[in-house]
Design a protein around this motif. Structure first.
Motif, mmCIF file in Angstrom:
data_model
loop_
_atom_site.group_PDB
_atom_site.id
_atom_site.type_symbol
_atom_site.label_atom_id
_atom_site.label_comp_id
_atom_site.label_asym_id
_atom_site.label_seq_id
_atom_site.Cartn_x
_atom_site.Cartn_y
_atom_site.Cartn_z
ATOM 1 N N MET A 1 0.860 -1.174 0.000
ATOM 2 C CA MET A 1 0.000 0.000 0.000
ATOM 3 C C MET A 1 0.903 1.232 0.000
ATOM 4 S SD MET A 1 -3.115 1.215 2.568
ATOM 5 C CE MET A 1 -2.800 -0.049 3.711
ATOM 6 N N HIS A 2 0.641 2.124 -0.909
ATOM 7 C CA HIS A 2 1.407 3.362 -0.997
ATOM 8 C C HIS A 2 0.853 4.364 0.013
ATOM 9 C CE1 HIS A 2 2.791 7.197 -2.822
ATOM 10 N NE2 HIS A 2 3.870 6.482 -3.011
ATOM 11 N N THR A 3 1.730 5.128 0.636
ATOM 12 C CA THR A 3 1.318 6.123 1.629
ATOM 13 C C THR A 3 1.551 7.523 1.084
ATOM 14 O OG1 THR A 3 1.893 4.609 3.420
ATOM 15 C CG2 THR A 3 1.707 6.939 3.990
ATOM 16 N N TRP A 4 0.552 8.374 1.279
ATOM 17 C CA TRP A 4 0.594 9.761 0.827
ATOM 18 C C TRP A 4 0.381 10.685 2.026
ATOM 19 C CZ3 TRP A 4 0.688 10.809 -4.563
ATOM 20 C CH2 TRP A 4 0.455 9.703 -5.390
ATOM 21 N N GLN A 5 1.161 11.766 2.101
ATOM 22 C CA GLN A 5 0.870 12.806 3.078
ATOM 23 C C GLN A 5 -0.345 13.576 2.566
ATOM 24 O OE1 GLN A 5 4.362 15.219 3.548
ATOM 25 N NE2 GLN A 5 5.480 13.599 4.607
ATOM 26 N N MET A 6 -1.166 14.072 3.458
ATOM 27 C CA MET A 6 -2.412 14.749 3.083
ATOM 28 C C MET A 6 -2.178 15.848 2.042
ATOM 29 S SD MET A 6 -5.704 15.042 3.406
ATOM 30 C CE MET A 6 -6.332 14.486 4.973
ATOM 31 N N GLN A 7 -1.199 16.712 2.269
ATOM 32 C CA GLN A 7 -0.938 17.819 1.334
ATOM 33 C C GLN A 7 -0.635 17.296 -0.063
ATOM 34 O OE1 GLN A 7 -2.376 20.310 2.954
ATOM 35 N NE2 GLN A 7 -0.785 21.684 2.209
ATOM 36 N N THR A 8 0.172 16.256 -0.142
ATOM 37 C CA THR A 8 0.533 15.674 -1.442
ATOM 38 C C THR A 8 -0.687 15.013 -2.077
ATOM 39 O OG1 THR A 8 2.762 15.275 -0.608
ATOM 40 C CG2 THR A 8 2.113 14.102 -2.608
ATOM 41 N N ALA A 9 -1.458 14.299 -1.279
ATOM 42 C CA ALA A 9 -2.661 13.626 -1.790
ATOM 43 C C ALA A 9 -3.662 14.632 -2.342
ATOM 44 C CB ALA A 9 -3.300 12.782 -0.689
ATOM 45 N N LYS A 10 -3.806 15.784 -1.662
ATOM 46 C CA LYS A 10 -4.713 16.824 -2.148
ATOM 47 C C LYS A 10 -4.221 17.393 -3.471
ATOM 48 C CE LYS A 10 -5.306 19.895 1.052
ATOM 49 N NZ LYS A 10 -5.596 20.781 2.184
ATOM 50 N N ARG B 1 -2.313 15.976 -5.662
ATOM 51 C CA ARG B 1 -2.235 14.962 -6.727
ATOM 52 C C ARG B 1 -3.386 13.966 -6.622
ATOM 53 N NH1 ARG B 1 3.829 13.056 -6.059
ATOM 54 N NH2 ARG B 1 3.236 11.677 -7.748
ATOM 55 N N PHE B 2 -4.559 14.478 -6.290
ATOM 56 C CA PHE B 2 -5.724 13.626 -6.029
ATOM 57 C C PHE B 2 -6.035 12.668 -7.173
ATOM 58 C CE2 PHE B 2 -10.358 12.842 -5.840
ATOM 59 C CZ PHE B 2 -10.385 12.132 -4.647
ATOM 60 N N SER B 3 -6.007 13.157 -8.412
ATOM 61 C CA SER B 3 -6.329 12.278 -9.546
ATOM 62 C C SER B 3 -5.341 11.122 -9.638
ATOM 63 C CB SER B 3 -6.371 13.062 -10.858
ATOM 64 O OG SER B 3 -5.124 13.644 -11.128
ATOM 65 N N GLU B 4 -4.086 11.361 -9.294
ATOM 66 C CA GLU B 4 -3.091 10.289 -9.296
ATOM 67 C C GLU B 4 -3.361 9.291 -8.177
ATOM 68 O OE1 GLU B 4 1.739 9.649 -8.960
ATOM 69 O OE2 GLU B 4 0.956 11.657 -9.331
ATOM 70 N N VAL B 5 -3.765 9.787 -7.013
ATOM 71 C CA VAL B 5 -4.105 8.905 -5.885
ATOM 72 C C VAL B 5 -5.253 7.976 -6.288
ATOM 73 C CG1 VAL B 5 -4.990 8.805 -3.513
ATOM 74 C CG2 VAL B 5 -3.305 10.547 -4.140
ATOM 75 N N VAL B 6 -6.287 8.545 -6.912
ATOM 76 C CA VAL B 6 -7.444 7.757 -7.330
ATOM 77 C C VAL B 6 -7.044 6.737 -8.390
ATOM 78 C CG1 VAL B 6 -9.698 7.862 -8.465
ATOM 79 C CG2 VAL B 6 -9.107 9.527 -6.695
ATOM 80 N N LYS B 7 -6.248 7.153 -9.360
ATOM 81 C CA LYS B 7 -5.807 6.242 -10.422
ATOM 82 C C LYS B 7 -4.994 5.101 -9.843
ATOM 83 C CE LYS B 7 -3.420 6.156 -14.901
ATOM 84 N NZ LYS B 7 -3.201 4.756 -14.760
ATOM 85 N N GLN B 8 -4.106 5.403 -8.913
ATOM 86 C CA GLN B 8 -3.302 4.349 -8.293
ATOM 87 C C GLN B 8 -4.168 3.407 -7.456
ATOM 88 O OE1 GLN B 8 0.336 5.307 -6.330
ATOM 89 N NE2 GLN B 8 1.259 6.135 -8.192
ATOM 90 N N ALA B 9 -5.198 3.945 -6.816
ATOM 91 C CA ALA B 9 -6.114 3.081 -6.058
ATOM 92 C C ALA B 9 -6.791 2.085 -6.994
ATOM 93 C CB ALA B 9 -7.152 3.924 -5.323
ATOM 94 N N ALA B 10 -7.168 2.553 -8.183
ATOM 95 C CA ALA B 10 -7.810 1.676 -9.163
ATOM 96 C C ALA B 10 -6.824 0.669 -9.747
ATOM 97 C CB ALA B 10 -8.444 2.510 -10.269
ATOM 98 N N ASP B 11 -5.589 1.101 -9.985
ATOM 99 C CA ASP B 11 -4.605 0.246 -10.655
ATOM 100 C C ASP B 11 -3.780 -0.625 -9.711
ATOM 101 O OD1 ASP B 11 -5.451 1.416 -13.013
ATOM 102 O OD2 ASP B 11 -3.730 2.787 -13.165
ATOM 103 N N GLN C 1 -4.685 3.126 -1.172
ATOM 104 C CA GLN C 1 -3.711 4.207 -0.975
ATOM 105 C C GLN C 1 -3.968 4.840 0.393
ATOM 106 O OE1 GLN C 1 -1.371 4.933 -3.702
ATOM 107 N NE2 GLN C 1 -2.248 2.918 -4.161
ATOM 108 N N GLU C 2 -2.963 4.825 1.249
ATOM 109 C CA GLU C 2 -3.092 5.350 2.606
ATOM 110 C C GLU C 2 -2.804 6.844 2.628
ATOM 111 O OE1 GLU C 2 -1.441 4.109 6.983
ATOM 112 O OE2 GLU C 2 -0.075 3.941 5.285
ATOM 113 N N ILE C 3 -3.609 7.585 3.396
ATOM 114 C CA ILE C 3 -3.416 9.030 3.569
ATOM 115 C C ILE C 3 -3.022 9.274 5.030
ATOM 116 C CG2 ILE C 3 -4.462 11.315 3.331
ATOM 117 C CD1 ILE C 3 -4.480 9.678 0.713
ATOM 118 N N THR C 4 -1.977 10.081 5.234
ATOM 119 C CA THR C 4 -1.524 10.369 6.588
ATOM 120 C C THR C 4 -1.531 11.871 6.863
ATOM 121 O OG1 THR C 4 0.817 10.502 5.966
ATOM 122 C CG2 THR C 4 -0.015 8.335 6.626
ATOM 123 N N VAL C 5 -1.693 12.207 8.139
ATOM 124 C CA VAL C 5 -1.565 13.588 8.621
ATOM 125 C C VAL C 5 -0.614 13.539 9.809
ATOM 126 C CG1 VAL C 5 -2.761 15.535 9.678
ATOM 127 C CG2 VAL C 5 -3.876 14.231 7.855
#
Length: 83
Positions: free
Chosen positions: A1-10, A12-22, A26-30
């Protein structure tokens, strides 16, 4: 599972969603603490049992095909009516 910091996830949201599908969840952290997981719709449906249609659900019923079921109708008035 890939981990994203909240700021980065916000940002690059479309990339987070695409990676979740592919690639899967995808984990989000604060501040280093896990707060959310983004998953694909397909995985969500499978985990929540939403894959099957209502028709499929009804066909799995133990009463499916039972012709002897009788539903009685309550013929009383739903409320009192002043005339």
């Amino acid at each position: 599972m890939h981990t994203w910091q909240m700021q980065t996830a916000k940002a690059r949201f479309s990339e987070v969603v695409k990676q979740a599908a592919d690639d899967g969840p995808q984990e989000i952290t604060v501040h280093g603490r896990s707060v959310a997981v983004v998953i694909s719709k397909e995985l969500f449906d499978r985990l929540s049992g939403n894959e099957a249609s209502l028709v499929d659900f009804m066909r799995r019923s133990p009463l499916f095909g039972d012709e002897d079921i009788a539903f009685e109708r309550d013929r009383s008035l739903a409320r009192e009516v002043d005339l």
